[in-house]
Write a protein that holds these residues in place. Structure first.
Motif, PDB file in Angstrom:
ATOM      1  N   ALA A   1      25.998  42.276  42.265  1.00 33.67           N
ATOM      2  CA  ALA A   1      27.215  41.791  42.970  1.00 33.67           C
ATOM      3  C   ALA A   1      27.593  40.414  42.433  1.00 33.67           C
ATOM      4  CB  ALA A   1      26.947  41.723  44.472  1.00 33.67           C
ATOM      5  N   ALA A   2      26.578  39.560  42.215  1.00 31.50           N
ATOM      6  CA  ALA A   2      26.837  38.198  41.737  1.00 31.50           C
ATOM      7  C   ALA A   2      27.487  38.230  40.353  1.00 31.50           C
ATOM      8  CB  ALA A   2      25.528  37.407  41.696  1.00 31.50           C
TER       9      ALA A   2
ATOM     10  N   GLN B   1      32.277  37.838  36.911  1.00 27.70           N
ATOM     11  CA  GLN B   1      33.168  38.439  35.900  1.00 27.70           C
ATOM     12  C   GLN B   1      34.613  38.421  36.372  1.00 27.70           C
ATOM     13  OE1 GLN B   1      31.658  42.415  35.412  1.00 27.70           O
ATOM     14  NE2 GLN B   1      30.253  41.852  33.749  1.00 27.70           N
ATOM     15  N   LEU B   2      34.799  38.521  37.686  1.00 27.90           N
ATOM     16  CA  LEU B   2      36.153  38.582  38.240  1.00 27.90           C
ATOM     17  C   LEU B   2      36.718  37.180  38.514  1.00 27.90           C
ATOM     18  CD1 LEU B   2      35.556  41.682  40.517  1.00 27.90           C
ATOM     19  CD2 LEU B   2      37.144  41.574  38.589  1.00 27.90           C
ATOM     20  N   GLY B   3      36.010  36.168  38.049  1.00 24.67           N
ATOM     21  CA  GLY B   3      36.571  34.808  38.080  1.00 24.67           C
ATOM     22  C   GLY B   3      36.146  33.960  39.263  1.00 24.67           C
ATOM     23  N   MET B   4      35.236  34.456  40.081  1.00 25.44           N
ATOM     24  CA  MET B   4      34.811  33.662  41.245  1.00 25.44           C
ATOM     25  C   MET B   4      33.662  32.730  40.860  1.00 25.44           C
ATOM     26  SD  MET B   4      34.957  36.690  44.090  1.00 25.44           S
ATOM     27  CE  MET B   4      35.468  38.170  43.247  1.00 25.44           C
TER      28      MET B   4
ATOM     29  N   LYS C   1      24.123  33.800  31.752  1.00 23.72           N
ATOM     30  CA  LYS C   1      25.190  34.227  30.829  1.00 23.72           C
ATOM     31  C   LYS C   1      26.530  34.366  31.568  1.00 23.72           C
ATOM     32  CE  LYS C   1      26.543  38.331  28.374  1.00 23.72           C
ATOM     33  NZ  LYS C   1      26.271  39.746  28.314  1.00 23.72           N
ATOM     34  N   ASN C   2      26.446  34.826  32.810  1.00 30.39           N
ATOM     35  CA  ASN C   2      27.673  35.045  33.591  1.00 30.39           C
ATOM     36  C   ASN C   2      28.049  33.832  34.449  1.00 30.39           C
ATOM     37  OD1 ASN C   2      28.700  37.973  33.258  1.00 30.39           O
ATOM     38  ND2 ASN C   2      26.471  38.157  33.309  1.00 30.39           N
TER      39      ASN C   2
ATOM     40  N   VAL D   1      31.832  45.697  46.429  1.00 29.20           N
ATOM     41  CA  VAL D   1      32.156  44.542  47.289  1.00 29.20           C
ATOM     42  C   VAL D   1      32.796  43.428  46.466  1.00 29.20           C
ATOM     43  CG1 VAL D   1      31.097  42.634  48.581  1.00 29.20           C
ATOM     44  CG2 VAL D   1      30.558  44.991  49.175  1.00 29.20           C
ATOM     45  N   ALA D   2      32.234  43.130  45.299  1.00 30.86           N
ATOM     46  CA  ALA D   2      32.814  42.072  44.454  1.00 30.86           C
ATOM     47  C   ALA D   2      34.260  42.426  44.106  1.00 30.86           C
ATOM     48  CB  ALA D   2      31.981  41.905  43.197  1.00 30.86           C
TER      49      ALA D   2
END
Ligand code: FAD
Ligand code: NAI
Length: 476
Positions: free
Chosen positions: A19-20, A25-28, A112-113, A341-342
């Motif tokens: 989830a993290a 990846q979605l910019g959060m 990395k993320n 959820v993400a």
């Protein structure tokens, strides 16, 4: 001044760390808090799955299977292997290395993320204007502020009343994965997934294994025909499984042996004396240390966090995924919920299809299934067609020397849509993926029957089971 994040994930098991990563990846901006410690006290992300679950159990299953093959199957290939012995300490050390590789891999992926990792226990302090305050205690001592929270705190082994885990003689999955020498006699309570996988490991290494199961049926959730076939194979291997028992007092003797009083299916009083006892009677959701009360996070009577279909809790901006919520306790289910959820947080339409979550039991033969069993279809009154194909008639299985079991496909009587696939046999864990894909695409059995499958491959058994639905197998 507390550190601010768009999302704080509590727990870095497969639900939490995935989830993290997806949220990042979605910019959060994302923090992930996990308290698991390795033997040196350092961080060991990956949760139950990586540390004391999926990964170490599969490592031990692999080692013990090699040992079994060397002793029992090499000869038929013309290989003479004499004096084969098992160094249990080395096997366990290899398992620990595999675990560490996974821990390190997850730390690398988080970095990395650009996920900020905090090693310690995360607990709710209070809800504020802009979200929630989370205190981290442990190696890291911090106060974090998150606009949204994902709770992914997993589960713990359920103990027998009056027989707490000491991890020396009465073992949970944790101790079961650290047994240092082959016990002469091993007892297990519960012939579910852990009971069968762990029982198989130590049986292959020479232990006398007895599994006591409370229910009168073997693997009640598995398709009956498949469970029957699996039971035959386990009986042959010398796994002693007693069904319909009622377990009473469990006592640890002075020398560490364990005696289990129980009544058998006929109601007769019995005692099982073993060197080690593994209790594998299911798992309970883990919310210890979360301080859920501080914010009024709602739990059900089992201690699971109450969520809706979208994994939303009763609190705005607080989500929960994986073993700590309803549904099957499987790593891939936790991961899919984490991703969904993400994506929902990012305004997307994350989705988890509970009808197509595969199950695998990594015994030999492996057992894998997706969708509904024949019994479930009968209860639902759904008209269906069934096709089975035995591995005995599959060329690759014969070449492998592993012809136990079958593929069974169930399809709707009218539309031919695949409703369930059930496999017991070699590499069932890999074969089931094709069936999951087929069901996700709402394929018919005819679709699978028309698709070109490589020859010789075990997957041809799946194609033949699909042909069998229409009573036109080619190789049987
Ligand atoms: P977990 O993996 O349990 O992770 C939760 C994490 O949260 C842990 O690291 C924990 O330390 C941390 N945590 C808890 N509370 C806090 C807190 N307050 N603050 C900070 N951190 C906290 N599933 C499969 O799909 N395939 C398998 O082959 C398989 N084999 C298994 C074998 C065994 C022996 C066992 C026991 C389980 C197995 N499972 C398997 C089940 C699988 O391990 C779980 O379904 C999966 O780990 C659940 O993931 P999760 O992220 O929900 O929780
Ligand atoms: P389980 O739910 O698979 O099996 C527990 C068994 O114990 C059941 O058959 C139940 O009837 C029996 N039982 C319960 N109480 C009992 C009692 N008092 N006396 C005798 N028998 C009793 O649980 P298990 O094996 O502990 O595993 C927990 C979970 O971990 C699994 O359900 C699964 O979700 C996950 N897991 C998944 C694996 C995989 O995917 N390959 C491997 C191992 C675990």
């Amino acid at each position: 001044m507390s550190k601010q994040f768009d999302v704080i994930v509590i727990g870095a098991g497969p639900g939490g760390y995935i989830a993290a990563i997806r949220a990042a990846q979605l910019g959060m901006s994302v923090a992930c808090v996990d308290e698991w410690k390795n033997s040196a006290g350092g961080p060991a992300p990956g949760g139950t799955c990586t540390n004391v679950g999926c990964i170490p159990s599969k490592a031990l299953l692999q080692s013990s299977e090699h040992f079994h093959h060397a002793n029992h199957h090499f000869a038929e290939h013309g290989i003479t292997a004499s004096g084969v012995s098992m160094d249990v300490a080395k096997m366990v050390a290899r398992k620990d290395t595999v675990v560490k590789q996974n821990n390190d891999g997850i730390l690398y992926l988080l970095k990395k993320n650009k996920v900020s990792f905090f090693h310690g226990r995360g607990s709710f302090v209070k809800a504020g204007d802009g979200g929630y305050e989370i205190k981290v205690s442990g190696a890291a001592e911090e106060t974090l502020q998150g606009k949204q929270i994902i709770v992914a705190t997993g589960s713990n082994a359920r103990g027998l009343p009056g027989a707490p885990f000491d991890e020396e003689n009465i073992l949970s999955n944790d101790g079961a994965l650290r047994i240092g020498a082959v016990p002469k006699k091993l007892g297990l309570i519960g012939s579910g997934v852990i009971g069968l996988e762990m029982g198989s490991v130590w049986r292959r290494l020479g232990a006398e294994v007895t599994i006591l199961e409370g229910l009168p049926t073997f693997l009640g959730a598995v398709d009956e025909q498949i469970a029957k076939e699996a039971k035959k194979a386990f009986d042959k291997q010398g796994l002693k499984i007693e069904l319909g028992v009622s377990v009473g007092d469990v006592k640890v003797g002075k020398k560490g042996s364990v005696s289990v009083a129980y009544s058998n299916a006929k109601g007769e009083a019995q005692v099982l004396e073993v060197d080690k006892l593994i209790v594998s009677i299911g798992r309970v959701p883990n919310t210890t240390g979360l301080n859920a009360d501080a914010v009024g996070l709602k739990l059900d009577e089992r201690g699971a966090i109450v969520v809706d279909d979208l994994c939303r809790t009763n609190l705005p901006g607080v989500w929960a995924v994986g073993d700590v919520v309803r549904g099957p306790m499987l790593a891939h289910k936790a991961e899919e919920e984490g991703v969904a959820v993400a994506e929902r947080m990012a305004g997307q339409h994350g989705h988890v299809n509970f009808n197509t979550i595969p199950w695998v039991i990594y015994t030999s033969p492996e057992i894998a299934w997706v969708g509904q069993t024949e019994q479930q279809l009968k209860v639902a009154g759904r008209a269906y067609k069934s096709g089975t194909f035995p591995f005995l008639a599959n060329g690759r299985a014969r070449a492998l020397g592993d012809t136990t079991g079958m593929v069974k496909m169930l399809a709707d009587a009218a539309t031919d849509e695949i409703l369930g696939v059930h496999i017991v046999g070699p590499m069932a864990s890999e074969l089931i993926s094709e069936c999951v894909v087929a069901m996700e695409f709402r394929a018919s059995s005819e679709d699978i029957a028309r698709i070109c499958h490589a020859h010789p491959s075990l997957s041809e058994a799946t194609k033949e089971a699909a042909l069998a639905v229409d009573k036109r197998t080619l190789n049987f």
